[in-house]
Scaffold this active site. Structure first.
Site, mmCIF file in Angstrom:
data_model
loop_
_atom_site.group_PDB
_atom_site.id
_atom_site.type_symbol
_atom_site.label_atom_id
_atom_site.label_comp_id
_atom_site.label_asym_id
_atom_site.label_seq_id
_atom_site.Cartn_x
_atom_site.Cartn_y
_atom_site.Cartn_z
ATOM 1 N N LYS A 198 5.614 12.233 -1.198
ATOM 2 C CA LYS A 198 6.848 11.432 -1.254
ATOM 3 C C LYS A 198 8.135 12.038 -1.545
ATOM 4 C CE LYS A 198 7.891 7.130 -3.819
ATOM 5 N NZ LYS A 198 7.576 5.985 -5.230
ATOM 6 N N ARG A 208 14.624 -0.822 -3.614
ATOM 7 C CA ARG A 208 15.020 -1.075 -5.024
ATOM 8 C C ARG A 208 15.794 -2.374 -5.243
ATOM 9 N NH1 ARG A 208 16.068 5.482 -5.767
ATOM 10 N NH2 ARG A 208 14.002 5.938 -5.532
ATOM 11 N N LYS A 220 15.241 10.503 -9.230
ATOM 12 C CA LYS A 220 13.949 10.746 -9.217
ATOM 13 C C LYS A 220 13.496 12.599 -8.600
ATOM 14 C CE LYS A 220 12.474 6.069 -9.285
ATOM 15 N NZ LYS A 220 11.601 5.269 -8.875
ATOM 16 N N GLU A 236 0.766 20.013 -1.685
ATOM 17 C CA GLU A 236 0.386 18.672 -2.473
ATOM 18 C C GLU A 236 -0.906 18.149 -1.731
ATOM 19 O OE1 GLU A 236 1.600 17.313 -4.996
ATOM 20 O OE2 GLU A 236 3.771 17.913 -5.165
ATOM 21 N N LYS A 251 5.519 9.695 2.857
ATOM 22 C CA LYS A 251 6.727 8.529 2.812
ATOM 23 C C LYS A 251 8.083 9.164 2.323
ATOM 24 C CE LYS A 251 7.977 4.722 -0.421
ATOM 25 N NZ LYS A 251 7.758 4.105 -1.657
ATOM 26 N N SER A 277 11.730 0.715 3.747
ATOM 27 C CA SER A 277 12.507 -0.390 3.686
ATOM 28 C C SER A 277 14.057 0.062 4.379
ATOM 29 C CB SER A 277 13.116 -0.837 2.309
ATOM 30 O OG SER A 277 13.604 0.047 1.589
#
Length: 328
Positions: A198, A208, A220, A236, A251, A277
């Site tokens: 991500k 958001r 983040k 990961e 993502k 989005s």
């Protein structure tokens, strides 16, 4: 003169093109993200995502029913929580009488054969807007302390009827932690779809907006991945496999097709991708301005994600694409 090689022979008619088509979209490929809000009998369009709405619990049931009729049978609800219910430890996330868990349970009661994927991260419930606990003095996101919260959140979602737990927080070790909590509480049948790679992406803005979940301070980047990195995603991946993930995710999707492909080449687990989005909003905005054929572009985007290696796609196009595919 040597003969000319003529690959165009395999393109000369629609029937032949269909015979040799390598990648096919079906409604079985889609997971439809849904936005849940407080209240009753309301459907509010997300301004930055034309065609996408936020639903109260009663209306979200209707939306799920319409999608099922079109052949979409997997859903990922995300909640917009009243600020008064948020705190630094995201306690509302495990409240069985809260908006999210009650709605998950009701959707599953009315549609027992669909698949519900729930989101595990603190940000919808956190007064800080981060995916983990924020140290009040340093501002650091506390990885290990957050795991306890995530485990309780996942357990509450499993009790509500979740089929797949989707940890989107990017805390280290969370897949193993959640797997242990679920197994110790007799939820061995509940799957984990890890947000394996991500990225700290600019494409999340409309999401958001829809949920009012942006961080109150900072960003983040200390836990979501650097968009410049691909090999890190494979590290990961190895960790998530070792910790017990059942499926893995990349993502965003459209700007990370190379990462999807690299992950697919290195795992036997199902690979999912989140067509986020901002990717949706770009296509919709261009189509509204007459710059692109929206329907063709939508299908091309989704096909490219599947062609790159995604076995399933979380996409806001799911309902619209299903209608187009049904029409033929």
């Amino acid at each position: 003169m040597l003969p000319i090689h003529r690959p165009r022979r395999n393109r000369k008619s629609e029937v032949i093109r269909d015979l040799v088509q390598e990648t096919r979209l079906t409604t079985h490929d889609f997971i439809f993200p849904l936005f849940l809000i407080e209240g009753q009998n309301q459907t509010l369009e997300v301004k930055s995502m034309p065609g996408i709405h936020r639903f109260t619990a009663d209306r979200i049931i209707d939306e799920v029913g319409q999608c099922v009729e079109l052949g979409v049978k997997a859903f990922a609800p995300f909640p917009s929580i009243n600020d008064a219910l948020k705190d630094c430890l995201a306690r509302e996330s495990a409240n069985p009488e809260g908006l999210y868990l009650k709605t998950v349970a009701e959707i599953k009661r009315q549609f027992p054969d669909i698949v519900l994927m729930t989101d595990v991260a603190m940000d919808p419930y956190s007064s800080d807007g981060h995916d983990g606990i924020v140290d009040a003095e340093s501002g650091e996101i506390l990885n290990d302390a957050t795991l306890e919260v995530l485990g309780q959140m996942a357990l509450a979602q499993a009790r509500a009827g979740a089929d797949i737990i989707g940890p989107s927080d990017m805390m280290d070790g969370r897949v193993a932690w959640i797997r242990r909590v679920l197994d110790e509480n007799a939820f061995q049948h509940v799957s984990i779809m890890s947000y394996t790679a991500k990225y700290a992406s600019a494409f999340y803005g409309p999401f958001r907006d829809a949920l009012d979940s942006a961080p109150k301070k900072g960003d983040k980047k200390s836990y979501q991945m650097n968009p410049a990195n691909k090999r890190e995603a494979l590290r990961e991946l190895a960790l998530d496999e070792a910790e017990g993930a059942d499926m893995v995710m990349v993502k965003p999707a459209l700007s990370y097709l190379d990462v999807i492909h690299a992950v697919k080449e290195r795992t036997h687990l199902p690979v999912t991708a989140y067509n986020v989005s901002g990717e949706y909003a770009m296509v919709k905005a261009a189509a509204q301005n007459g710059w692109l054929d929206g329907e063709r572009t939508m299908l091309e985007v989704l096909t490219s994600i599947k062609r790159a290696g995604a076995d399933a796609i979380l996409t806001y196009f799911a309902k619209e694409a299903a209608a187009v595919l049904r029409r033929g």
